[in-house]
Structure formats: structure tokens, C-alpha cells
Write a protein that holds these residues in place. Sequence first.
Motif, PDB file in Angstrom:
ATOM      1  N   CYS A 161       0.950  -1.197  -0.090  1.00  0.00           N
ATOM      2  CA  CYS A 161       0.186  -0.028  -0.003  1.00  0.00           C
ATOM      3  C   CYS A 161       0.951   1.143   0.005  1.00  0.00           C
ATOM      4  O   CYS A 161       0.478   2.221  -0.693  1.00  0.00           O
ATOM      5  N   ASP A 199       1.054   3.506  -3.032  1.00  0.00           N
ATOM      6  CA  ASP A 199      -0.248   4.088  -3.575  1.00  0.00           C
ATOM      7  C   ASP A 199       0.217   5.582  -2.720  1.00  0.00           C
ATOM      8  O   ASP A 199       0.353   5.899  -1.871  1.00  0.00           O
ATOM      9  N   TYR A 254      -1.905   7.134  -0.241  1.00  0.00           N
ATOM     10  CA  TYR A 254      -2.333   6.108   0.837  1.00  0.00           C
ATOM     11  C   TYR A 254      -1.501   6.925   2.560  1.00  0.00           C
ATOM     12  O   TYR A 254      -2.573   7.203   3.221  1.00  0.00           O
TER      13      TYR A 254
END
Length: 302
Positions: free
Chosen positions: A28, A31, A34
Motif C-alpha cells: 500500500c 500508492d 495512502y
Amino acid sequence: MSASNRIVMCEPTELYNILQQQATIYPCLSDPNYLLLLDARQTNEYNESHILTSKKAPRSENGDFLVPYDAELECKMYVIVVDNNTSLLQEKGPALKCAKLLAEMGSRNPVKILRGGYEEFSALYPFLRTHKIIYMPQELDELKPYPVEVLPGRLYLGTSEQVNRAAVRKDLKVKAIIHTSDDTGELESTLAAGIELKHIPFLDDDDADMYSKFAESCEFIGNYVKDAKSVLVCSDHGLSRSVTIVLVYLMHHYKWPLKDAFKHLQGCKWNIRPRRNFIQQLSKWEMELFDETVTDITDTIY
């Protein structure tokens, strides 16, 4: 809502788990929407070492905090600020000053301040300290998450790939492993002395009987946890079989109904998804523990 009401504390284990999430083949952290992890300490402290992927919180010439030019606060799922050792929101340190600015300038979600700051986090997770300041997108894609932490320093949930990494076992001080996949590969031959492997193979299908191993698994995990030693439970993807075993232990240890154990574990690892058959077996376990069905599995789990 005032900015001060949009600032909350973040426990070290919460930040650790935020750093370990992996929703696809990529972590993650790759991203850009995020996480914004800002270090509000002095520049020399940040340069000496900081938490993986954290950025130095910018300041003006007179020392006031500034919003990073690429922050995009309205897009970030998490905005977390770190200083040396703030433990309470009432402490008027640099983390609180920085967090108030970010909250005022439009952070989509409450801004979090790391409890205990860098001092506590780096003591708990020294392997997440770094000198690296800039990460290219490809480098973020290639980060290898650790197992998530279910009980701080005691119980971890991971994948077969993670448990096969010697650095993971060393960094998390793993003393015991429950492996629920069919094949452990070369794991047993590579384990260091002092690590016990319990292989409880299950097929990840609708006919697998995990219930018969629930009590045995609880006893195994409990024997290590009570002695303050860490246990890692794993399966191929860390989503179903290993999740089931961890839920079993949480229900047994805390006397939690299934819905509460599930909520806690989902807070540690977002994409857990045990098979419906395993949920039904967990419901049976709940009946054994409480002499009644507390959780409506048709309504509250998925």
C-alpha cells in the motif's frame, strides 16, 4: 469541527501495521494517496535516522511548520506526524503544532500523532529505521511488508513468503511458527535453533475441517504468548486459514465473541477473508466458548 478535534493519537503498533498493508501484489505504501508520514523533529535528528518512508516536515525561515508542496492532504488515507516522544495530546510539542496545521489545511481524515514518537517506535521496531530520504516509485513497489502485528510483540499474522525470510523471523524475534499451508517448502531446514515449527496443513477449500485443531492451536500459541515470546501464524496468502487460527486464539484468550475478534483482526490486516466454511466453524467455536451464538455470521462478518 475545530482542528484540535481532528487530531488523535496513533499507537506504535497501529503505525507498524499501516506500514505493512498489501492490498495487491504491491504494498500500500506504493500508492501516493495512502500515507503521508511527516517527521517534525529537527533536521539533524531526521538525517541521523527516521522511520521508513517518512518525510521531513518543512518549516519556514522563522521555524513555523509548512504544508509540504505535494501533500495533497484531501487525498491521503492517513496523515501521521512524528516527533521525539510526544505521548499525550496535551503536550505542546512540535508534533501537535504540525498536526494542527495539517488539520486546518484540509486533511481528509483526522491527523494522527505517533504516541511515544520516534524514540518509542524505533526502540520497538529498529528494523524500520532508515537513512533513506527519497524513494522512487519502483523502490516503493519493491518494498517487502512484514507480517502484521496482532498482539504487540507477541502474535503476528503473515504469508508463507514472509515466514521464509530469515530477516523477518530475526527482526520479529519469532520463537514459534504455525504453518497452515499444505507445504512448508524448505522452511524447516532453514529455521534457526530455538524456533519451533508446528505444521497443521489444511486445504483452502470448503471441505477442510479446521475445527478439530482449534484447541490444539490455542494451546500452542498460548504457551508462547504467556511467556512473552512471539508466534507467527502463516498460510499461503495470510487471508483465510491463518486468519482462522488467529481468530480462534483471540476468541479463546480474550473471551471475545467472533464479531469482536474479527473487528480487532480486521483493524490489523484489512483484507482478511476466511472462507465461509471456516466462519461457520468459528461460529461453532463461539458456541463452545459461550454456550450460545453471539455473532450473526450472515450479517456481521462480511
